[in-house]
Design a protein around this motif. Structure first.
Motif, PDB file in Angstrom:
ATOM      1  N   GLY A  98      72.915  44.027  23.421  1.00  0.00           N
ATOM      2  CA  GLY A  98      72.673  45.439  23.491  1.00  0.00           C
ATOM      3  C   GLY A  98      73.726  46.071  23.864  1.00  0.00           C
ATOM      4  O   GLY A  98      73.685  47.541  24.345  1.00  0.00           O
ATOM      5  N   LYS A  99      74.892  45.663  23.690  1.00  0.00           N
ATOM      6  CA  LYS A  99      76.302  46.640  24.323  1.00  0.00           C
ATOM      7  C   LYS A  99      76.349  47.580  23.311  1.00  0.00           C
ATOM      8  O   LYS A  99      76.635  48.812  24.038  1.00  0.00           O
ATOM      9  N   THR A 100      76.181  47.508  22.021  1.00  0.00           N
ATOM     10  CA  THR A 100      76.601  48.856  21.343  1.00  0.00           C
ATOM     11  C   THR A 100      75.432  50.070  21.590  1.00  0.00           C
ATOM     12  O   THR A 100      75.554  51.175  21.848  1.00  0.00           O
ATOM     13  N   PHE A 148      91.290  36.108  15.019  1.00  0.00           N
ATOM     14  CA  PHE A 148      90.459  37.239  15.486  1.00  0.00           C
ATOM     15  C   PHE A 148      90.698  37.385  17.050  1.00  0.00           C
ATOM     16  O   PHE A 148      90.514  38.515  17.513  1.00  0.00           O
ATOM     17  N   ARG A 149      90.750  36.382  17.615  1.00  0.00           N
ATOM     18  CA  ARG A 149      90.731  36.195  19.125  1.00  0.00           C
ATOM     19  C   ARG A 149      91.985  36.951  19.598  1.00  0.00           C
ATOM     20  O   ARG A 149      92.171  37.815  20.687  1.00  0.00           O
ATOM     21  N   GLU A 150      93.168  36.887  18.802  1.00  0.00           N
ATOM     22  CA  GLU A 150      94.416  37.560  19.174  1.00  0.00           C
ATOM     23  C   GLU A 150      94.294  39.157  18.874  1.00  0.00           C
ATOM     24  O   GLU A 150      94.820  40.057  19.533  1.00  0.00           O
ATOM     25  N   SER A 210      76.152  39.269  10.068  1.00  0.00           N
ATOM     26  CA  SER A 210      77.153  39.854  10.275  1.00  0.00           C
ATOM     27  C   SER A 210      78.177  39.187  11.472  1.00  0.00           C
ATOM     28  O   SER A 210      79.159  39.604  11.817  1.00  0.00           O
ATOM     29  N   ARG A 211      77.527  38.046  12.301  1.00  0.00           N
ATOM     30  CA  ARG A 211      78.302  37.438  13.142  1.00  0.00           C
ATOM     31  C   ARG A 211      78.539  35.926  12.664  1.00  0.00           C
ATOM     32  O   ARG A 211      77.473  34.920  12.734  1.00  0.00           O
ATOM     33  N   PRO A 212      79.785  35.701  12.569  1.00  0.00           N
ATOM     34  CA  PRO A 212      80.049  34.538  11.930  1.00  0.00           C
ATOM     35  C   PRO A 212      79.998  33.280  12.724  1.00  0.00           C
ATOM     36  O   PRO A 212      79.369  32.124  12.369  1.00  0.00           O
ATOM     37  N   GLU A 245      78.958  27.889  27.931  1.00  0.00           N
ATOM     38  CA  GLU A 245      80.470  28.000  27.931  1.00  0.00           C
ATOM     39  C   GLU A 245      80.821  29.386  28.523  1.00  0.00           C
ATOM     40  O   GLU A 245      81.500  29.786  29.441  1.00  0.00           O
ATOM     41  N   ARG A 246      80.005  30.630  28.186  1.00  0.00           N
ATOM     42  CA  ARG A 246      80.157  31.985  28.732  1.00  0.00           C
ATOM     43  C   ARG A 246      79.649  32.388  29.953  1.00  0.00           C
ATOM     44  O   ARG A 246      80.042  33.511  30.356  1.00  0.00           O
ATOM     45  N   LEU A 247      78.399  31.930  30.179  1.00  0.00           N
ATOM     46  CA  LEU A 247      77.684  32.676  31.143  1.00  0.00           C
ATOM     47  C   LEU A 247      78.337  32.620  32.357  1.00  0.00           C
ATOM     48  O   LEU A 247      78.420  33.752  33.290  1.00  0.00           O
TER      49      LEU A 247
HETATM   50  C1  S3P Z   1      81.508  37.293  18.849  1.00  0.00           C
HETATM   51  C2  S3P Z   1      80.837  38.315  19.051  1.00  0.00           C
HETATM   52  C3  S3P Z   1      80.621  39.435  17.921  1.00  0.00           C
HETATM   53  C4  S3P Z   1      82.089  39.638  17.216  1.00  0.00           C
HETATM   54  C5  S3P Z   1      82.485  38.256  16.464  1.00  0.00           C
HETATM   55  C6  S3P Z   1      82.666  37.301  17.810  1.00  0.00           C
HETATM   56  C7  S3P Z   1      81.533  36.151  19.947  1.00  0.00           C
HETATM   57  O1  S3P Z   1      80.521  40.822  18.671  1.00  0.00           O
HETATM   58  O2  S3P Z   1      83.183  40.058  18.335  1.00  0.00           O
HETATM   59  O3  S3P Z   1      81.389  38.084  15.854  1.00  0.00           O
HETATM   60  O4  S3P Z   1      82.573  35.255  19.778  1.00  0.00           O
HETATM   61  O5  S3P Z   1      80.652  36.273  20.639  1.00  0.00           O
HETATM   62  P1  S3P Z   1      79.163  41.477  19.212  1.00  0.00           P
HETATM   63  O6  S3P Z   1      78.920  40.467  20.673  1.00  0.00           O
HETATM   64  O7  S3P Z   1      79.334  42.575  19.491  1.00  0.00           O
HETATM   65  O8  S3P Z   1      78.181  40.834  18.395  1.00  0.00           O
END
Ligand code: S3P
Length: 177
Positions: free
Chosen positions: A14-16, A57-59, A117-119, A136-138
């Protein structure tokens, strides 16, 4: 205080949605790092992943984080993977209060189902993919958060109200520190 408000959290947390409302409620400008990247590259996030790969993308994300953190009085929504890059988080934390929007895995799966939209969520077995990424992220979301807001089971209005209250408390504490 005119610090930025930086939203972190997993895809679908829900960030956006919260960010836009938070910007309106606090008189800040809304920015999102995925949007900055798309604008700068002239490509969508999916296209960047497909044509240049995730590392690239990360860069771009680090670059966008640095750019966004130079804004004043902004709400900055970040991509779910931003916390993987310490350099990006250091820049964002320098000028902003970091708010972690936490959502239950079940809600994340529900909110992102059917999303093309989220690869990172494409392909088979989305469930185990989300589980692995969350594992990994929590710890990283927890590590960088100044404020943590639990969103599951709450209305947008409740989340917004709680967030505004938490910001006020955090900022008062920061003034004393
Ligand atoms: C990603 C989250 C996406 C976007 C990309 C990678 C991720 O953003 O940056 O698809 O690695 O979790 P949102 O969190 O806004 O969907």
């Amino acid at each position: 205080m005119n610090r930025n408000l930086v939203l972190i959290g997993f895809m679908g947390s829900g960030k956006t949605t919260v960010g836009l409302r938070l910007a309106a409620a606090t008189g800040r400008v809304f920015m999102d790092t995925d949007g900055l990247i798309e604008e700068y590259e002239g490509k969508t996030v999916q296209e960047i992943f497909a044509e240049k790969g995730e590392d690239c993308f990360r860069e771009a994300e680090v670059f966008a984080a640095k750019k966004a953190s130079s804004a004043i009085n902004a709400v900055i929504a970040t991509g779910g993977g931003m916390v993987k890059m310490p350099e990006a988080m250091a820049a964002l934390k320098k000028t902003g209060t970091v708010i972690y929007l936490e959502a239950r895995p079940r809600d994340i799966l529900l909110r992102t189902s059917g999303d093309r939209s989220r690869p990172l969520l494409l392909g088979a077995d989305r469930h185990s993919r989300v589980t692995a990424l969350l594992k990994e992220r929590l710890p990283l979301y927890e590590k960088y958060a100044d404020i943590k807001i639990v969103t599951s089971g709450k209305t947008l209005a409740a989340v917004l109200g709680e967030t505004l209250e938490a910001i006020e408390i955090f900022e008062k504490g920061a003034e004393k520190r």
